[in-house]
Design an enzyme around this catalytic site. Structure first.
Site, PDB file in Angstrom:
ATOM      1  N   LEU A 132       0.847  -1.189   0.000  1.00  0.00           N
ATOM      2  CA  LEU A 132       0.000   0.000   0.000  1.00  0.00           C
ATOM      3  C   LEU A 132       0.884   1.241   0.000  1.00  0.00           C
ATOM      4  O   LEU A 132       1.851   1.326   0.761  1.00  0.00           O
ATOM      5  CB  LEU A 132      -0.893  -0.014   1.252  1.00  0.00           C
ATOM      6  CG  LEU A 132      -1.967   1.068   1.331  1.00  0.00           C
ATOM      7  CD1 LEU A 132      -3.007   0.894   0.221  1.00  0.00           C
ATOM      8  CD2 LEU A 132      -2.648   1.035   2.696  1.00  0.00           C
TER       9      LEU A 132
ATOM     10  N   HIS B 284      -5.050  -2.104 -12.642  1.00  0.00           N
ATOM     11  CA  HIS B 284      -5.676  -3.221 -11.935  1.00  0.00           C
ATOM     12  C   HIS B 284      -6.251  -4.180 -12.977  1.00  0.00           C
ATOM     13  O   HIS B 284      -6.891  -3.736 -13.939  1.00  0.00           O
ATOM     14  CB  HIS B 284      -6.794  -2.706 -11.012  1.00  0.00           C
ATOM     15  CG  HIS B 284      -7.369  -3.781 -10.161  1.00  0.00           C
ATOM     16  ND1 HIS B 284      -6.719  -4.275  -9.046  1.00  0.00           N
ATOM     17  CD2 HIS B 284      -8.512  -4.503 -10.275  1.00  0.00           C
ATOM     18  CE1 HIS B 284      -7.441  -5.246  -8.514  1.00  0.00           C
ATOM     19  NE2 HIS B 284      -8.535  -5.400  -9.237  1.00  0.00           N
TER      20      HIS B 284
HETATM   21  C1  GRF Z   1      -0.752  -6.962 -13.525  1.00  0.00           C
HETATM   22  O1  GRF Z   1      -1.779  -7.864 -13.768  1.00  0.00           O
HETATM   23  C2  GRF Z   1      -1.306  -5.686 -12.990  1.00  0.00           C
HETATM   24  O2  GRF Z   1      -2.587  -5.421 -13.418  1.00  0.00           O
HETATM   25  C3  GRF Z   1      -1.315  -5.910 -11.509  1.00  0.00           C
HETATM   26  O3  GRF Z   1      -0.178  -6.699 -11.260  1.00  0.00           O
HETATM   27  C4  GRF Z   1       0.160  -7.452 -12.426  1.00  0.00           C
HETATM   28  C5  GRF Z   1       1.614  -7.224 -12.714  1.00  0.00           C
HETATM   29  O4  GRF Z   1       2.072  -8.104 -13.682  1.00  0.00           O
HETATM   30  N1  GRF Z   1      -1.388  -4.671 -10.788  1.00  0.00           N
HETATM   31  P1  GRF Z   1       3.547  -7.989 -14.241  1.00  0.00           P
HETATM   32  O5  GRF Z   1       4.501  -8.152 -13.065  1.00  0.00           O
HETATM   33  O6  GRF Z   1       3.693  -6.660 -14.889  1.00  0.00           O
HETATM   34  O7  GRF Z   1       3.691  -9.122 -15.199  1.00  0.00           O
END
Ligand code: GRF
Length: 204
Positions: free
Chosen positions: A94, A111
């Site tokens: 956070l 997200h």
């Molecule tokens: C992604 O799915 C993003 O939406 C979320 O965390 C994941 C990160 O994936 N917040 P990566 O490490 O960039 O492959």
């Protein structure tokens, strides 16, 4: 016209894990006239994203929990490196109030669902896609939003959905969502930085 390195927007990408989105940013803004990825920040010493950054000659910073939450030293570090914008990409801690305040309007997150559905503490990675599957959702997608002091609650900047088939398993859903993330996150940040504006249709 900004055209030399010192005039560029300098991004810090915060990531806790694989960093596939971070890698897309590094590739997308490589030799970009206005934007550069200047720093990769992680809270995990063995996060693959740090190895990727080292291979690409991008500075890295490893956060310690006690300093991140117990001091504001990070602000000096970011200021010293002239970081102008923060991109969260799979960063699981956070964000503390001092950082939210210092980077108000200059820090975004992505997200892997259509917020406000499937958001909040504990809703990350496969937890999200498993919940979407359990609810037999007909669509899912991505949400890019400003960061505030609560998980996944900042104002929405951009959303993109994709349809789901009944046969889609959580891993299939993850793949569809990741495809959207890699397609849109960089372009949305570029629009924010270069035009101060986000168009809703990026289909070219
Ligand atoms: C992604 O799915 C993003 O939406 C979320 O965390 C994941 C990160 O994936 N917040 P990566 O490490 O960039 O492959």
């Amino acid at each position: 016209m900004q055209n030399n390195s010192s005039d560029k927007h300098r991004l810090a990408i915060f990531a806790s894990g694989t960093g596939s989105n971070a890698r897309v940013f590094v590739d997308y803004f490589d030799n970009h006239p206005r934007v550069e990825v200047s720093l990769i920040v992680s809270n995990k010493a063995d996060a693959p994203v740090l190895e990727m950054a080292r291979q690409r000659n991008i500075d890295t910073l490893l956060l310690q929990r006690s300093a991140f939450y117990g001091s504001e030293d990070l602000l000096d570090e970011l200021h010293h490196r002239n970081i102008s914008f923060i991109v969260l990409a799979g960063f699981l801690w956070l964000v503390p109030a001092y950082l939210v305040k210092a980077f108000a309007g200059r820090m975004v997150n992505i997200h892997p669902a259509l917020l406000p559905a499937y958001g909040g503490k504990g809703m990350y990675g496969m937890h999200v896609h498993t919940a979407v599957k359990a609810a037999a959702g007909k669509e899912t997608g991505i949400t890019i939003h400003w960061v505030n002091e609560h998980y996944d609650e900042g104002d929405v900047i951009f959303q993109k959905s994709c349809p789901l088939e009944d046969s889609d398993q959580p891993a299939d859903i993850a793949r569809k969502v990741q495809q959207l993330e890699h397609q849109y996150y960089t372009a949305v940040v570029e629009q924010l930085l270069v035009n101060n504006f986000v168009q809703t249709d990026y289909t070219k």
